[in-house]
Design a protein around this motif. Structure first.
Motif, PDB file in Angstrom:
ATOM      1  N   ALA A  93       0.833  -1.200   0.000  1.00  0.00           N
ATOM      2  CA  ALA A  93       0.000   0.000   0.000  1.00  0.00           C
ATOM      3  C   ALA A  93       0.865   1.246   0.000  1.00  0.00           C
ATOM      4  O   ALA A  93       1.975   1.247   0.525  1.00  0.00           O
ATOM      5  N   GLU A  94       0.321   2.290  -0.611  1.00  0.00           N
ATOM      6  CA  GLU A  94       0.910   3.624  -0.554  1.00  0.00           C
ATOM      7  C   GLU A  94      -0.243   4.597  -0.305  1.00  0.00           C
ATOM      8  O   GLU A  94      -1.278   4.510  -0.978  1.00  0.00           O
TER       9      GLU A  94
ATOM     10  N   LEU B 140      -3.142   5.734  -2.610  1.00  0.00           N
ATOM     11  CA  LEU B 140      -2.491   5.929  -3.900  1.00  0.00           C
ATOM     12  C   LEU B 140      -2.295   4.587  -4.612  1.00  0.00           C
ATOM     13  O   LEU B 140      -2.328   4.515  -5.838  1.00  0.00           O
ATOM     14  N   ARG B 141      -2.085   3.547  -3.815  1.00  0.00           N
ATOM     15  CA  ARG B 141      -1.891   2.193  -4.360  1.00  0.00           C
ATOM     16  C   ARG B 141      -2.245   1.207  -3.256  1.00  0.00           C
ATOM     17  O   ARG B 141      -1.854   1.389  -2.111  1.00  0.00           O
ATOM     18  N   HIS B 142      -2.987   0.168  -3.632  1.00  0.00           N
ATOM     19  CA  HIS B 142      -3.293  -0.898  -2.680  1.00  0.00           C
ATOM     20  C   HIS B 142      -3.391  -2.220  -3.440  1.00  0.00           C
ATOM     21  O   HIS B 142      -4.406  -2.532  -4.046  1.00  0.00           O
TER      22      HIS B 142
ATOM     23  N   ASN C 213      -3.878  -5.852  -3.071  1.00  0.00           N
ATOM     24  CA  ASN C 213      -4.466  -6.479  -1.908  1.00  0.00           C
ATOM     25  C   ASN C 213      -5.077  -7.850  -2.097  1.00  0.00           C
ATOM     26  O   ASN C 213      -5.629  -8.390  -1.146  1.00  0.00           O
ATOM     27  N   GLY C 214      -5.041  -8.422  -3.262  1.00  0.00           N
ATOM     28  CA  GLY C 214      -5.728  -9.703  -3.432  1.00  0.00           C
ATOM     29  C   GLY C 214      -7.202  -9.532  -3.118  1.00  0.00           C
ATOM     30  O   GLY C 214      -7.909  -8.802  -3.795  1.00  0.00           O
ATOM     31  N   ARG C 215      -7.644 -10.138  -2.039  1.00  0.00           N
ATOM     32  CA  ARG C 215      -9.050 -10.020  -1.632  1.00  0.00           C
ATOM     33  C   ARG C 215      -9.219  -9.056  -0.458  1.00  0.00           C
ATOM     34  O   ARG C 215     -10.247  -9.068   0.212  1.00  0.00           O
ATOM     35  N   GLY C 216      -8.239  -8.228  -0.201  1.00  0.00           N
ATOM     36  CA  GLY C 216      -8.257  -7.370   0.980  1.00  0.00           C
ATOM     37  C   GLY C 216      -8.820  -5.983   0.781  1.00  0.00           C
ATOM     38  O   GLY C 216      -8.630  -5.111   1.622  1.00  0.00           O
ATOM     39  N   LYS C 217      -9.533  -5.729  -0.308  1.00  0.00           N
ATOM     40  CA  LYS C 217     -10.098  -4.391  -0.543  1.00  0.00           C
ATOM     41  C   LYS C 217     -10.975  -3.908   0.608  1.00  0.00           C
ATOM     42  O   LYS C 217     -10.934  -2.721   0.942  1.00  0.00           O
ATOM     43  N   PRO C 218     -11.753  -4.779   1.272  1.00  0.00           N
ATOM     44  CA  PRO C 218     -12.556  -4.297   2.409  1.00  0.00           C
ATOM     45  C   PRO C 218     -11.715  -3.633   3.508  1.00  0.00           C
ATOM     46  O   PRO C 218     -12.230  -2.819   4.279  1.00  0.00           O
TER      47      PRO C 218
ATOM     48  N   THR D 257      -7.464  -8.719   7.694  1.00  0.00           N
ATOM     49  CA  THR D 257      -6.535  -8.292   8.732  1.00  0.00           C
ATOM     50  C   THR D 257      -5.169  -7.915   8.153  1.00  0.00           C
ATOM     51  O   THR D 257      -4.597  -6.886   8.523  1.00  0.00           O
ATOM     52  N   SER D 258      -4.636  -8.721   7.266  1.00  0.00           N
ATOM     53  CA  SER D 258      -3.311  -8.429   6.705  1.00  0.00           C
ATOM     54  C   SER D 258      -3.304  -7.123   5.934  1.00  0.00           C
ATOM     55  O   SER D 258      -2.413  -6.288   6.104  1.00  0.00           O
ATOM     56  N   SER D 259      -4.293  -6.922   5.084  1.00  0.00           N
ATOM     57  CA  SER D 259      -4.374  -5.662   4.337  1.00  0.00           C
ATOM     58  C   SER D 259      -4.577  -4.487   5.282  1.00  0.00           C
ATOM     59  O   SER D 259      -4.026  -3.408   5.060  1.00  0.00           O
TER      60      SER D 259
END
Length: 136
Positions: free
Chosen positions: A66-67, A83-85, A87-92, A115-117
């Motif tokens: 992430a940025e 600015l950047r993420h 995340n695979g399935r971590g958008k929430p 949790t990881s994101s």
């Protein structure tokens, strides 16, 4: 007919070998990702020590990165832009940033199921605020 079976057997054997090698490779990446996320320690930043301005921070944890740009005014976080993420399935997890603004603190709960994101985004915010304090 026999030669076609041999060729087919060789092709299938090669594909199985490639699949196994890919599995080993991905397992290594997954292990590095888990270790990187486990090692993340998000610490709060005293906002009174952060000068007004907009600051960029980032964090990379192999499979999640992430940025963010954090805008601070009058000792408070006013805005956090992603600015950047990656995340695979971590958008929430992006909802964690609203929690930060509401609490004016990085000590907020991670988004359940992401949790990881959440940790990567929080660490990116921390890095932006620490960079601001250090004049980076």
């Amino acid at each position: 007919m026999r030669s076609k079976r041999r060729i087919l057997g060789a092709v299938l054997g090669g594909l199985c070998l490639l699949g196994a090698m890919g599995g080993v490779w991905f397992h290594g990446i997954l292990q590095r990702y888990r270790a990187a996320v486990e090692a993340l320690r998000v610490q709060d930043v005293d906002l009174a020590t952060v000068p007004d301005g907009a600051y960029v921070g980032s964090q990379d944890a192999v499979l999640v990165a992430a940025e963010v740009r954090v805008t601070v005014a009058d000792g408070a976080i006013r805005r956090i832009e992603i600015l950047r993420h990656e995340n695979g399935r971590g958008k929430p997890a992006e909802a964690v940033l609203d929690r930060v603004i509401a609490a004016q603190s990085l000590r907020v709960d991670a988004v359940s199921g992401a949790t990881s994101s959440s940790k990567v985004l929080l660490k990116a915010v921390e890095n932006a605020l620490r960079g601001a304090r250090e004049g980076l």
